[in-house]
Design an enzyme around this catalytic site. Structure first.
Site, short mmCIF file in Angstrom:
data_model
loop_
_atom_site.label_atom_id
_atom_site.label_comp_id
_atom_site.label_asym_id
_atom_site.label_seq_id
_atom_site.Cartn_x
_atom_site.Cartn_y
_atom_site.Cartn_z
N LYS A 262 0.84 -1.19 0.00
CA LYS A 262 0.00 0.00 0.00
C LYS A 262 0.88 1.25 0.00
O LYS A 262 0.60 2.24 -0.65
CB LYS A 262 -0.81 -0.04 1.30
CG LYS A 262 -2.25 0.22 1.14
CD LYS A 262 -3.00 -0.03 2.42
CE LYS A 262 -2.47 0.70 3.62
NZ LYS A 262 -3.30 0.60 4.81
N ARG A 263 1.98 1.14 0.75
CA ARG A 263 2.88 2.28 0.87
C ARG A 263 3.53 2.64 -0.48
O ARG A 263 3.69 3.79 -0.81
CB ARG A 263 3.96 2.01 1.92
CG ARG A 263 3.90 3.01 3.05
CD ARG A 263 4.76 2.61 4.22
NE ARG A 263 4.23 1.44 4.90
CZ ARG A 263 4.94 0.36 5.22
NH1 ARG A 263 6.21 0.29 4.92
NH2 ARG A 263 4.37 -0.64 5.86
#
Ligand code: GLU
Length: 504
Positions: A262-263
């Site tokens: 996600k990062r």
């Protein structure tokens, strides 16, 4: 025996593109073999319950066109399809394992477990597990006497049921992608099978449900490979090994630095989830491919070829083509690198392939968000056909086609001014007068009038087209300029040219 596969998500958050690829490979495999695709919700961990997460998964699958044949919503002969609703089914199997000597009751409290971890901690083993090395020292039915155990059970002492992992066995199975995989049982801890609240853990529930739901093939992410020895033993201990599904552990999807996270998405500005997901605790929004403006056809296509190919150079596949050619044996065992530029290429190709009527609803939605309400659907379809080759993501239609419905708010006059002259201004003034007399507003008429006047004034039409474009569109882009004039109509063309002339 007919093929039955399952996707078994725990509804705890956004659906990562790796998760969608797992669904896709399950789906393609099932459809290729004329089998069934089951969606089972693995929600036994009540502490991880996230409101809305299950519905979100259904929505994502619907958008992707990966509809299950059996699910909590669609029903089916092996329901319920939500593990929390199957709670009562699991205990009997855990008890049977205890009775047969393959599992045991463990009464250890949280504090006792912490104490064990503290005491057994060494430099080589910083996080000791509950395994064959420590189990004899703990409070469980292997270490205590029969009467002590009975007394604890009679007193309803909270307890879990743990699997008794053999100390020195080697287990193996044949993975459809990786071939033979071996495990030393001595390295695996005595996993909890049934929790103190009576809920099964994932390990027990996945085996019981795959058995009861007659699953023939189980495909899941490679992060589940370390759990395989526990599952292998459960299939065996429960006497079901003849029914064990064929497994395939799918390789990771890699981002710019290791496993795609996600990062990475936030850092590099690309979506990682199928659809927008807002974290219920932090309110953090993670963007989805849907909202970014991807077509489901493109999303499916790019995921299918992320780790699989049919042995040819072919890259663009419809769902039907994928179903026809998908083969688990051609899935690579190494991680596949996600490339957002390539993902956009797929979307661009799919937008080009799509007929306007299939894009119309979504494109109209983007126009509306940009303040342009579409009343003329026929015109919208024409605009879509005219500009789709220039669009990579669906919101691009607003930039590439918005001027057909609304005069540009700003004009890129800096692109015109350096070569602007009195002569050119005169040309446009006269062209406006000619256009005002035009009765049949057609591309050829508008274009011929332009060319004749340019010839009469001895100016190259090419030098006049850029100013005309900027006047109509606002910038140096868009399809053929006379086509634009025809589409926006006489009144609007005159209005835009006259307005621009006042600024030049
Ligand atoms: N519930 C597991 C998950 O959330 C499923 C793993 C499996 O497919 O066995 O991914």
């Amino acid at each position: 025996m007919s093929v039955r596969v399952r996707f078994a998500p725990s509804p705890t958050g956004g659906l990562h593109l790796g998760g969608v690829r797992t669904v896709l490979y399950n789906y393609l495999f099932a459809k290729h073999h004329g089998g069934e695709f089951v969606l089972r919700i693995e929600d036994t961990d009540q502490t991880r319950f996230v409101p809305g997460a299950e519905e979100y998964i259904f929505n994502c699958l619907k958008w992707c066109g990966l509809q299950p044949d059996e699910s909590p919503v669609h029903g089916g002969p092996y329901g319920p399809y939500r593990q929390s609703e199957r709670k009562e089914m699991y205990r009997q199997y855990a008890e049977k394992l205890v009775a047969d000597g393959y599992a045991y009751y463990a009464f250890d409290t949280k504090e006792e477990l912490e104490q064990m971890r503290e005491e057994c901690k060494t430099d080589e083993n910083p996080s000791p597990q509950y395994d064959h090395q420590v189990r004899a020292k703990m409070r469980n039915s292997l270490a205590l006497t029969e009467s002590e155990v009975k007394a604890l059970l009679d007193a309803h002492t909270p307890h879990v049921i743990r699997i008794k992992m053999p100390q020195n066995d080697v287990l193996s199975f044949t993975d459809m992608i990786r071939g033979e995989v071996n495990f030393q049982t001595g390295l695996v801890d005595d996993k909890v099978l049934l929790k103190a609240d009576g809920m099964p853990t994932y390990h027990l529930a996945v085996v019981v449900d795959d058995y009861l739901m007659k699953i023939t093939h189980a495909f899941r992410g490679e992060e589940w490979l370390p759990s395989a020895p526990v599952h292998l033993l459960l299939w065996k201990y429960l006497g079901w090994d003849a029914y064990m599904p064929q497994w395939a552990h799918l390789p990771l999807i890699l981002g710019p630095s290791g496993k795609l996270s996600k990062r990475d998405g936030a850092k590099y500005g690309f979506p990682v989830f199928a659809m927008n997901w807002t974290d219920t605790k932090t309110n953090e929004l993670t963007e989805g491919f849907f909202e970014k403006g991807f077509l489901p056809e493109a999303f499916i296509n790019l995921l299918a070829v992320l780790g699989w190919n049919d042995g040819t150079e072919k890259e663009l596949y419809s769902m039907d083509e994928l179903i026809a050619s998908f083969d688990m044996k051609r899935v690579h065992s190494a991680g596949a690198k996600f490339d957002f530029e390539k993902a956009k290429w797929f979307n661009h190709e799919w937008i080009k392939k799509m007929p306007a009527e299939k894009l119309r609803v979504q494109v109209a939605g983007y126009f509306l968000s940009a303040g342009i309400a579409i009343e003329d659907v026929e015109k919208l379809d024409k605009v879509i056909e005219l500009v789709k080759d220039r669009c990579t993501l669906l919101p691009d239609f607003v930039q590439q086609g918005g001027f057909f419905f609304k005069a540009p708010e700003t004009l890129e006059l800096d692109a015109v001014k350096p070569k602007w002259s009195e002569e050119k201004k005169q040309f446009f003034n006269e062209y406006v007068d000619v256009l005002k007399t035009v009765e049949t507003w057609e591309l050829t008429v508008i274009e011929n009038a332009f060319k004749e006047l340019a010839a009469a004034k001895n100016i190259k039409p090419g030098e006049l087209q850029l100013p005309m474009r900027v006047m109509l569109v606002g910038g140096k882009f868009g399809p053929a300029v006379f086509q634009i004039a025809e589409m926006i109509g006489k009144e609007e063309t005159l209005k835009r040219v006259e307005y621009a002339l006042r600024l030049l």
